[in-house]
Design an enzyme around this catalytic site. Structure first.
Site, short mmCIF file in Angstrom:
data_model
loop_
_atom_site.label_atom_id
_atom_site.label_comp_id
_atom_site.label_asym_id
_atom_site.label_seq_id
_atom_site.Cartn_x
_atom_site.Cartn_y
_atom_site.Cartn_z
N ARG A 79 -21.58 33.68 3.43
CA ARG A 79 -22.14 32.35 3.70
C ARG A 79 -21.17 31.30 3.19
NH1 ARG A 79 -26.19 29.02 0.52
NH2 ARG A 79 -26.51 27.28 1.95
N HIS A 123 -23.34 21.07 3.24
CA HIS A 123 -23.51 21.44 1.83
C HIS A 123 -22.98 20.27 1.00
CE1 HIS A 123 -24.16 25.19 -0.83
NE2 HIS A 123 -24.03 24.17 -1.66
N GLU A 168 -30.24 22.92 0.92
CA GLU A 168 -31.06 22.28 -0.11
C GLU A 168 -31.23 20.77 0.05
OE1 GLU A 168 -29.64 23.25 -4.02
OE2 GLU A 168 -29.98 25.38 -3.78
N ASN A 298 -32.82 29.70 -1.59
CA ASN A 298 -32.00 29.77 -2.80
C ASN A 298 -32.95 29.85 -3.99
OD1 ASN A 298 -29.93 29.33 -1.05
ND2 ASN A 298 -29.45 27.27 -1.76
N TYR A 300 -33.17 30.54 -8.19
CA TYR A 300 -32.50 30.71 -9.47
C TYR A 300 -33.46 30.91 -10.64
CZ TYR A 300 -28.16 29.50 -7.19
OH TYR A 300 -27.08 29.51 -6.36
N GLU A 358 -28.93 32.21 -1.65
CA GLU A 358 -28.25 32.07 -2.95
C GLU A 358 -29.15 32.66 -4.01
OE1 GLU A 358 -27.04 28.11 -4.16
OE2 GLU A 358 -26.31 27.65 -2.14
C1 FCB Z 1 -27.32 25.39 -5.73
C2 FCB Z 1 -26.20 24.92 -4.80
C3 FCB Z 1 -24.92 25.69 -4.96
C4 FCB Z 1 -24.62 26.01 -6.40
C5 FCB Z 1 -25.82 26.62 -7.07
C6 FCB Z 1 -25.59 27.03 -8.50
O1 FCB Z 1 -28.23 24.37 -5.92
O2 FCB Z 1 -26.63 25.06 -3.48
O3 FCB Z 1 -23.90 24.94 -4.34
O4 FCB Z 1 -24.15 24.90 -7.05
O5 FCB Z 1 -26.91 25.75 -7.01
#
Ligand code: FCB
Length: 452
Positions: A79, A123, A168, A298, A300, A358
């Site tokens: 990607r 992006h 995002e 995405n 985290y 992500e």
């Molecule tokens: C996300 C972004 C990516 C990267 C990660 C850690 O929000 O899409 O570019 O910075 O966080």
């Protein structure tokens, strides 16, 4: 659960992601125009280590080697994002053929290596020329984006496996226009909601354009999602969770997939919402909610929250979780949140192909004797893949797991202080060293049989 390759079908894609400004460098070369991130990094004083993306990972010059690296790591998907100012230096109008050539070659190389190209069109690197005309606060930027999408898709066409319009939009709007930590560095709630609306509209306007240039590529968008949990059993806390979720997740998921903004949040935002007539809003929402083929997510971390009336809307405060493990971003490692989010999205927005666009961890990685020992990242990947496998077993339609990131890179406001890569980058020499986690993932992908 401990996942194995056989928990995933043969055609399930595994790979890693990057984005243009974070890895390419070469910002003054081959006719690239400036973006608002060039300007922000150079002038704002907002980058932790006062760095810029001028050189980054020098991926623009090392693209062949980087594709070979992906191949050696067993990846079947990559990607990347297309730098809008490389393709259209002024944001619209004259096309820079050398910019397009770069992505054309990248896509061909990926296909030669059996790696599916996942292209993201936006992006965050808005051409500076458009930013100077108002950027995402200007409705006209949505039309410029649709033109850009057409220029890219006309060239790359069916060779791309998956197009995402935006990465995002929540982060673009909130971190860039409300928190001021990202370009363009504004702190204004009305502007943030207007920018969010225009980003969504840009997505909607680009969809038919993309469809006119491909019949096989999957077309969609990538959202950052974050599940919220209550810190206690108070009724006020439950409401705080609902508001936090509304602002972070539903504000984007609902218009895109259900065709309306979440009513509770719309009302609570009061005069800050986009000031459109009912007819105009309805018209925009019809554009925004056109069907998509796939939704990239995405993931985290999660948020554990309490009600905090002294804070601005949504009146919540995140509280630390005792005993939790954190990455160097300060983000709690919580794989169960990924499972919960996937199951919830599949339930609330059914019949949609999902993929992880992500997922990853920033850690304090160092090279010793030519190797990077990163057991926490191995554990992170394993536990999050486990969450994905479990969600699949429970019926969530998922087609790819794409880790963030292929390389350590320019982490926006944190500069080069955060190492998210599967491969370590020595910024002085540009030497890439696959970390133990990259090798673990390679073995996971390649050494076990896939499900039938
Ligand atoms: C996300 C972004 C990516 C990267 C990660 C850690 O929000 O899409 O570019 O910075 O966080």
């Amino acid at each position: 659960m401990t996942p194995t390759r056989s928990d995933f079908p043969r055609d399930f894609h595994f790979g890693a992601a990057t984005s243009a400004y974070q890895v390419e460098g070469a910002v003054y070369e081959d006719g690239r125009g400036a973006s608002m991130w060039d300007s922000f990094a150079h002038h704002s004083g907002c980058i932790a280590d006062a760095s810029t993306g001028d050189v980054a990972c020098d991926h623009y010059h090392r693209m062949e080697d980087d594709v070979a690296l992906m191949q050696r790591l067993g990846h079947t998907a990559y990607r990347f994002s297309v730098a809008w100012p490389r393709v259209l230096p002024q944001g619209r109008g004259e096309v820079n053929p050398r910019g397009l050539d770069f992505y054309d070659r990248l896509v061909d190389l990926l296909l030669e290596q059996g790696i599916a190209p996942y292209a993201t069109l936006y992006h965050w690197d808005l051409p500076l020329a458009l930013h100077d005309q108002g950027g995402w606060l200007q409705r006209d930027t949505c039309h410029a984006f649709a033109e850009f999408a057409g220029v890219v898709a006309r060239r790359l066409g069916d060779r791309v496996h998956s197009y995402a319009t935006l990465n995002e939009p929540r982060c673009s709007a909130t971190v860039g226009y409300l928190e001021g930590r990202h370009a363009p560095g504004l702190m204004d709630r009305r502007k943030a909601l207007l920018a969010a609306h225009h980003l969504l509209l840009a997505h909607g306007l680009a969809l038919p354009v993309l469809r006119s240039f491909t019949t096989t590529a999957k077309i969609g968008v990538v959202l950052d999602v974050k599940p919220y949990y209550p810190a206690d059993k108070l009724a006020a806390t439950a409401q705080a969770v609902r508001r936090a979720d509304g602002v972070f997740n539903r504000w984007f998921l609902d218009p895109l997939l259900l065709g309306h903004y979440p009513q509770d949040i719309w009302e609570a935002e009061g005069a800050c919402v986009p000031q459109l007539s009912a007819t105009a809003l309805e018209h925009d929402l019809r554009t925004i909610a056109q069907p998509i083929d796939s939704l990239g997510l995405n993931y985290y971390t999660r948020g554990v929250v309490v009600h905090e009336p002294t804070r601005p809307f949504p009146h919540v405060r995140e509280v630390p979780v005792e005993g939790a493990q954190h990455t160097t971003m300060g983000w709690e490692i919580y794989p169960q949140g990924l499972y919960d989010m996937l199951v919830r999205i599949a339930r609330d927005y059914p019949a949609l192909d999902l993929f992880i666009a992500e997922n990853g961890a920033a850690l304090r990685d160092t090279v010793a004797n030519g190797a990077v020992h990163d057991p926490v990242r191995v554990q992170y990947l394993q536990s999050h893949l486990g969450a994905v496998a479990r969600a699949r077993q429970d019926g969530v339609p998922l087609s790819a797991y794409i880790a963030w990131s292929l390389l350590d890179n320019f982490e926006w406001g944190k500069g080069y202080t955060q190492r998210f890569g599967l491969c370590h980058v020595d910024y002085a020499t540009q030497v890439r060293t696959p970390k133990a986690s990259a090798l673990w993932l390679r073995d996971f992908i390649t050494q076990q049989p896939a499900a039938a």
